[in-house]
Motif scaffolding. Structure first.
Motif, mmCIF file in Angstrom:
data_model
loop_
_atom_site.group_PDB
_atom_site.id
_atom_site.type_symbol
_atom_site.label_atom_id
_atom_site.label_comp_id
_atom_site.label_asym_id
_atom_site.label_seq_id
_atom_site.Cartn_x
_atom_site.Cartn_y
_atom_site.Cartn_z
ATOM 1 N N MET A 60 21.374 14.568 38.663
ATOM 2 C CA MET A 60 20.912 15.159 39.924
ATOM 3 C C MET A 60 22.029 15.204 40.971
ATOM 4 N N PHE A 61 22.055 16.277 41.743
ATOM 5 C CA PHE A 61 22.903 16.326 42.936
ATOM 6 C C PHE A 61 22.210 15.476 44.003
ATOM 7 N N ALA A 62 22.982 14.743 44.790
ATOM 8 C CA ALA A 62 22.372 13.893 45.837
ATOM 9 C C ALA A 62 22.037 14.755 47.052
ATOM 10 N N LEU A 63 21.290 15.815 46.772
ATOM 11 C CA LEU A 63 20.978 16.800 47.819
ATOM 12 C C LEU A 63 19.499 17.109 47.820
ATOM 13 N N GLU A 64 18.945 17.309 48.998
ATOM 14 C CA GLU A 64 17.618 17.906 49.139
ATOM 15 C C GLU A 64 17.855 19.266 49.774
ATOM 16 N N GLN A 103 26.941 27.534 45.795
ATOM 17 C CA GLN A 103 26.577 28.959 45.724
ATOM 18 C C GLN A 103 25.409 29.169 44.760
ATOM 19 N N ALA A 104 25.501 28.534 43.590
ATOM 20 C CA ALA A 104 24.444 28.699 42.575
ATOM 21 C C ALA A 104 23.125 28.096 43.075
ATOM 22 N N ILE A 105 23.211 26.928 43.692
ATOM 23 C CA ILE A 105 22.002 26.249 44.194
ATOM 24 C C ILE A 105 21.352 27.095 45.298
ATOM 25 N N SER A 106 22.185 27.650 46.184
ATOM 26 C CA SER A 106 21.650 28.459 47.294
ATOM 27 C C SER A 106 20.980 29.711 46.759
ATOM 28 N N LEU A 151 29.843 16.078 46.806
ATOM 29 C CA LEU A 151 28.453 16.071 46.307
ATOM 30 C C LEU A 151 28.194 17.263 45.393
ATOM 31 N N ALA A 152 28.941 18.356 45.591
ATOM 32 C CA ALA A 152 28.849 19.549 44.737
ATOM 33 C C ALA A 152 30.066 20.415 45.039
ATOM 34 N N GLY A 154 19.789 19.672 39.474
ATOM 35 C CA GLY A 154 20.702 18.823 38.713
ATOM 36 C C GLY A 154 21.376 19.642 37.637
ATOM 37 N N LYS A 155 22.321 18.988 36.946
ATOM 38 C CA LYS A 155 23.053 19.645 35.848
ATOM 39 C C LYS A 155 22.507 19.136 34.525
ATOM 40 N N ASP A 156 22.249 20.036 33.569
ATOM 41 C CA ASP A 156 21.818 19.574 32.243
ATOM 42 C C ASP A 156 23.053 19.234 31.396
ATOM 43 N N GLY A 157 22.834 18.879 30.145
ATOM 44 C CA GLY A 157 23.919 18.452 29.254
ATOM 45 C C GLY A 157 25.006 19.502 29.089
ATOM 46 N N ASP A 158 24.655 20.773 29.275
ATOM 47 C CA ASP A 158 25.642 21.859 29.143
ATOM 48 C C ASP A 158 26.269 22.228 30.478
ATOM 49 N N GLY A 159 25.948 21.470 31.534
ATOM 50 C CA GLY A 159 26.514 21.760 32.857
ATOM 51 C C GLY A 159 25.757 22.849 33.599
ATOM 52 N N LYS A 160 24.641 23.315 33.000
ATOM 53 C CA LYS A 160 23.858 24.378 33.657
ATOM 54 C C LYS A 160 23.013 23.779 34.783
#
Ligand code: ADP
Ligand code: UDP
Length: 241
Positions: A88-92, A151-154, A144-145, A183-189
Motif C-alpha cells: 500500500m501507498f501511505a496515502l489516502e 499520475q496513475a493514482i490521480s 511516498l510515490a 497499492g502495488k501488486d506483485g507485478d508493480g501494477k
C-alpha cells in the motif's frame, strides 16, 4: 481452491488483514467497530462489517466492468473477502464533489455546495499525525510515490469518481465525497485496495439530502446500520433491473 487464513498481520480500526497459504493473497475481515475523529469516538454497530464487505465488493465489481484494477478476488463469507496482496501507498486519496466535512470548516464553504470540478486531495496515512493533508511535492519529497505513480493514482481516482458518481446518480444518490487507497501488486501494477463503503464515502439522498453514511455515526443522527442497508438495497435493486 480457496486458500485458508494463516496469521493476523494487522488489525486496524475497521478491518483485520490475514495472510493466507498463498503469498500473493490476503483475507480481509470486516469488523462491526465504528470509529470517528481518529479513534476518539467508538462504538460497535452490529451488522456494519457485513454491510461494508458486501457493498465494497459490489462496487469493486462495478469498477471491474470499466477495467479499473482492484484487489478484489472473491467474497468468502458475510464479512470476509479474499484480496490481492498489495504494497500500500501511505496515502489516502480524497475526492470531493460537494462540500461536506472538514472542507466546510477549512474553507468556510456551506455544506452541500457543488464544486465546479471534482477536488482531489492527498493525505499522508499516519494515525499518529491525524492523516495530514499533503501535496504532490510532499509525496515526492518523502518518497511516498513517484511522479508516474501519482499520475496513475490521480487518473484512476478521477475515473472511479466519474463511474461511481453516475452509478449512484442513477439510483437517486449523490456521491458527495470519498476516500480511496491504492497499492502495488506483485507485478508493480497499481490497484485500488482497501474498501469503498458508507464508512469511506458520503452518500446523500438526492431528493431529501438525507445522510446515508458514517456521518450518521459522527453526528449522532441514529439509524446508522439502517442507512448502510438502504445503500446496499439500492445497489442490489439496480443490479436486478
Ligand atoms: P486503518 O488502518 O485506517 O485503521 P482498516 O481497519 O480498514 O484501516 O485496516 C485495513 C488496512 O489494510 C489498512 O491499513 C489498509 O491500507 C490495508 N489494506 C487494504 N487493502 C489491502 C491489500 N489489498 N493489501 C494490503 N493491505 C491492504
Ligand atoms: N475519509 C475516510 N477516512 C479518513 C478520512 C476521510 O474514509 O481517514 C472519507 C470520509 O468518510 C469522507 C471523505 O473521506 O467521505 C472526506 O473526508 P473529510 O476530509 O471531510 O473528513 P472528516 O474530517 O469530515 O471525517
Amino acid at each position: 481452491m480457496t486458500p485458508a487464513k494463516e496469521n493476523l498481520l494487522y488489525e486496524g480500526k475497521a478491518k483485520k488483514v490475514f495472510s493466507t497459504q498463498d503469498p500473493n493473497l490476503f483475507i480481509v475481515s470486516y469488523k462491526d467497530d465504528a470509529t470517528a475523529f481518529n479513534g476518539v469516538k467508538k462504538d460497535t454497530l452490529e451488522g456494519k462489517g457485513a454491510l461494508n464487505n458486501r457493498i465494497s465488493n459490489l462496487l469493486m465489481q462495478e469498477l471491474h466492468k470499466s477495467a479499473i484494477p482492484t484487489h478484489l478476488i472473491k467474497e468468502l463469507s458475510s464479512n470476509e473477502t479474499l484480496v490481492k496482496k498489495l504494497e500500500m501507498f501511505a496515502l489516502e486519496v480524497i475526492v470531493r464533489n460537494f462540500a461536506a466535512g472538514s472542507i466546510t470548516k477549512r474553507l468556510g464553504i456551506k455544506e452541500g455546495e457543488q464544486f465546479q470540478t471534482p477536488i482531489l486531495e492527498f493525505c499522508y496515512k499516519n494515525d499518529a499525525l491525524g492523516d495530514p493533508m499533503i501535496n504532490q511535492d510532499h509525496i515526492l519529497a518523502l518518497g511516498l510515490a513517484s511522479q508516474e505513480q501519482i499520475q496513475a493514482i490521480s487518473s484512476l481516482t478521477l475515473q472511479i469518481n466519474s463511474i461511481l458518481s453516475d452509478y449512484f446518480a442513477s439510483m437517486g444518490i449523490l456521491l458527495v465525497d470519498f476516500k480511496l487507497e491504492f497499492g502495488k501488486d506483485g507485478d508493480g501494477k497499481i490497484c485500488l485496495g482497501d474498501e469503498i463503503s458508507p464508512d469511506t464515502c458520503r452518500f446523500w439522498d438526492a431528493q431529501t439530502k438525507q445522510k446515508l453514511d458514517k456521518d450518521r455515526f459522527r453526528e449522532d443522527l441514529g439509524d446508522v446500520v439502517e442507512a448502510y442497508e438502504i445503500i446496499l438495497h439500492k445497489i442490489l435493486s439496480k443490479a436486478s433491473n
